[in-house]
Scaffold this motif. Structure first.
Motif, short mmCIF file in Angstrom:
data_model
loop_
_atom_site.label_atom_id
_atom_site.label_comp_id
_atom_site.label_asym_id
_atom_site.label_seq_id
_atom_site.Cartn_x
_atom_site.Cartn_y
_atom_site.Cartn_z
N UNK A 316 34.28 36.00 27.09
CA UNK A 316 35.07 35.41 26.11
C UNK A 316 35.19 36.51 24.92
N UNK A 317 34.09 37.23 24.53
CA UNK A 317 33.95 38.24 23.40
C UNK A 317 34.94 39.44 23.73
N UNK A 318 34.98 39.80 25.23
CA UNK A 318 35.96 40.86 25.57
C UNK A 318 37.14 40.63 25.28
N UNK A 319 37.66 39.21 25.76
CA UNK A 319 39.09 38.65 25.54
C UNK A 319 39.46 38.65 24.31
N UNK A 320 38.66 38.41 23.29
CA UNK A 320 39.18 38.12 21.97
C UNK A 320 39.20 39.40 21.29
N UNK A 321 38.35 40.39 21.68
CA UNK A 321 38.49 41.69 21.04
C UNK A 321 39.21 42.69 21.72
N UNK A 322 40.01 42.33 22.87
CA UNK A 322 40.78 43.13 23.43
C UNK A 322 40.41 44.26 24.30
N UNK A 323 39.04 43.95 24.69
CA UNK A 323 38.15 44.72 25.59
C UNK A 323 38.35 44.74 26.90
N UNK A 324 39.26 45.73 27.58
CA UNK A 324 39.49 45.53 29.01
C UNK A 324 38.23 45.92 29.84
N UNK A 325 37.96 44.75 30.89
CA UNK A 325 36.99 45.00 31.78
C UNK A 325 37.47 44.99 33.26
N UNK A 326 37.12 45.82 33.73
CA UNK A 326 37.65 45.81 35.31
C UNK A 326 36.65 45.04 35.97
N UNK A 327 36.88 44.86 37.44
CA UNK A 327 35.89 43.70 38.31
C UNK A 327 34.70 44.52 38.12
N UNK A 328 34.50 45.89 38.45
CA UNK A 328 33.32 46.47 38.40
C UNK A 328 32.48 46.18 37.28
N UNK A 329 33.22 46.39 35.93
CA UNK A 329 32.39 45.85 34.77
C UNK A 329 31.86 44.55 34.75
N UNK A 330 32.77 43.60 35.25
CA UNK A 330 32.35 42.03 35.16
C UNK A 330 31.21 42.00 36.25
N UNK A 331 31.21 42.60 37.17
CA UNK A 331 30.05 42.35 38.26
C UNK A 331 28.89 43.06 37.67
N UNK A 332 28.91 44.16 36.94
CA UNK A 332 28.01 44.85 36.26
C UNK A 332 27.14 43.80 35.30
N UNK A 333 28.02 43.39 34.50
CA UNK A 333 27.50 42.10 33.47
C UNK A 333 26.97 40.88 34.21
N UNK A 334 27.29 40.74 35.48
CA UNK A 334 26.88 39.55 36.29
C UNK A 334 25.30 39.80 36.47
N UNK A 335 25.38 41.37 37.24
CA UNK A 335 24.15 41.84 37.72
C UNK A 335 23.05 41.79 36.62
N UNK A 336 23.42 42.17 35.43
CA UNK A 336 22.50 42.29 34.36
C UNK A 336 21.98 40.94 33.81
N UNK A 337 22.84 40.00 34.23
CA UNK A 337 22.58 38.53 33.65
C UNK A 337 21.87 37.84 34.60
N UNK A 338 21.68 38.36 35.96
CA UNK A 338 20.89 37.64 37.08
C UNK A 338 19.40 38.07 36.45
N UNK A 339 19.12 39.22 35.70
CA UNK A 339 17.81 39.34 35.25
C UNK A 339 17.42 38.77 33.86
N UNK A 340 18.53 38.99 32.93
CA UNK A 340 18.11 38.62 31.43
C UNK A 340 18.11 37.07 31.52
N UNK A 341 19.01 36.28 32.42
CA UNK A 341 18.98 34.98 32.09
C UNK A 341 17.72 34.32 32.49
#
Length: 423
Positions: A316-341
């Motif tokens: 949501x923050x990326x969409x609101x600030x017009x930050x372009x995220x590729x599929x790889x970027x989103x998978x990276x976020x998902x991978x980090x969240x698997x640990x931090x969550x």
């Protein structure tokens, strides 16, 4: 028939308290916002009892097992369940936020955002690390875990004490009998504190409405609606599917825990109902040892609602600030969240800190964009706290079923009892 008989059940008292809290927050926002100390006081009273209740329940459960193999088996199954279901929750949140796109079109200028309002969260997030998290599980002293109220430290001590009692065999029986009596005293105190739940619920809702106002709901309404709908679908489809495998109907299961769900929704904290959840899960037919190990651990490692919020909040923050995220970027976020969550606790605000830590690690999404979520975080926290609560109740029943220690006949009879009779 007495005219006030309908107010006897706790959930009715909580509902009335919530209605009064909303009315106070709308009609007198300043007074509503001033109710926060009452809500905080109720949460502190419950939190005061958590460490001894968790310690006693886990230690007793392990000691009553009589075998350390059983401890390892239940622990392993619980962790497997936590990892699978919380990963599903992260993926569900990622899929929905990409389909709904609640932040699209907001066109927020990052340079215009005030980073000061999230500085505290960002500083806490920077200090978080995997090594620090693991070392923090070990208390500085035996009693410091109880003084600080650190749940994982208390669980570690309970595991060690429970295993030591198991090795003592018959010589530990007098200690176990004393433990049993002490636990009865603790749960009676919890029962007395829970009589204040309607007051705590009223104060919590009054503060939320009075401090943030209903206007903030409209400003980020698409995100709030998306999160509530996503958590609803997750509970019905994913958790409902798990309960179907267990052999219990979802709607009856939720009715059985209606008091705890309402209190959690009003206070935004699952900790307020942990002792009652342990009692009711045991009454449902779950083995005491399974409840003692799975439920407290789930508060840290199985935050399904928080997992959904984290992926939706980051994108949501990326969409609101017009930050372009590729599929790889989103998978990276998902991978980090698997640990931090896995480090998010059952208290209000922990999810926000975890999200700040995740964005700091990933680097693609501006952390300052979290300012957009700050005004409505309390409203978002209600949905994720309730989902966390339901998810951990389902996890405990599922692990008990998997382990063969669930009395399914008793569970079905308990959830089949009419709501008014259960009270």
């Amino acid at each position: 028939m007495r005219p006030w008989r309908w107010l006897r059940p706790l959930y009715m008292q909580v509902l009335v308290g919530m209605a009064l809290g909303i009315a106070l927050g709308v009609m007198a926002p300043d007074i509503g916002a001033a109710m926060k100390p009452l809500a905080d006081g109720f949460i502190k009273l419950i939190r005061m009892m958590l460490a001894p209740v968790i310690f006693g329940t886990v230690a007793l459960g392990i000691a009553r097992m009589g075998s350390l193999k059983e401890v390892g088996r239940i622990g392993a199954r619980a962790l497997i369940y936590f990892e699978v279901v919380s990963t599903v929750a992260l993926v569900v949140g990622l899929v929905v936020v990409n389909l709904v796109k609640p932040g699209a079109g907001m066109n927020i200028d990052v340079a215009a955002l005030d980073a000061a309002s999230i500085e505290t969260y960002a500083n806490v997030a920077k200090s978080e690390s995997v090594t620090g998290f693991l070392l923090n599980i070990i208390p500085n002293a035996f009693l410091s875990a109880f003084v600080d109220g650190h749940m994982l430290q208390v669980i570690l001590l309970a595991l060690l004490v429970g295993m030591a009692l198991t090795q003592m065999g018959a010589r530990a029986e007098p200690l176990l009998d004393g433990f049993d009596r002490a636990m009865e005293v603790l749960f009676r105190i919890v029962g007395m504190i829970m009589r204040l739940a309607p007051l705590g619920a009223a104060a919590g809702i009054a503060f939320t409405v009075g401090a943030y106002g209903l206007d903030s709901l409209w400003s980020l309404g698409r995100l709030i609606l998306a999160l509530y709908l996503t958590t609803f679908v997750f509970v019905v489809v994913v958790l409902g599917g798990v309960l179907w495998w267990v052999g219990l109907p979802l709607h009856r299961f939720l009715l059985y825990f209606r008091d705890e769900i309402l209190v959690t929704f009003a206070t935004c904290s699952t900790e307020t109902v942990l002792p009652r959840m342990m009692q009711k899960l045991e009454a449902l037919g779950c083995e005491k040892s399974v409840v003692g190990m799975v439920l407290p651990a789930g508060y840290t490692f199985n935050a399904d609602g928080t997992a959904i919020y984290l992926t939706m909040g980051a994108i949501f923050v990326a969409q609101a600030t017009n930050t372009t995220l590729s599929l790889t970027d989103q998978l990276l976020i998902l991978g980090v969240l698997l640990l931090t969550s896995k480090g998010s606790a059952g208290v209000a605000g922990a999810g926000f800190i975890t999200l700040a830590a995740t964005l700091s690690v990933v680097g693609h999404v501006p952390v300052v964009g979290l300012v957009l979520l700050l005004g409505v975080d309390r409203f978002l926290n209600e949905a994720r706290a309730v989902t966390n609560l339901i998810g951990n109740a389902v996890a405990t029943v599922a692990v008990a079923k998997w382990d063969g220690t669930l009395d399914l006949a008793q569970a079905r009879s308990m959830v089949a009892v009419p709501a008014i009779s259960q009270d």
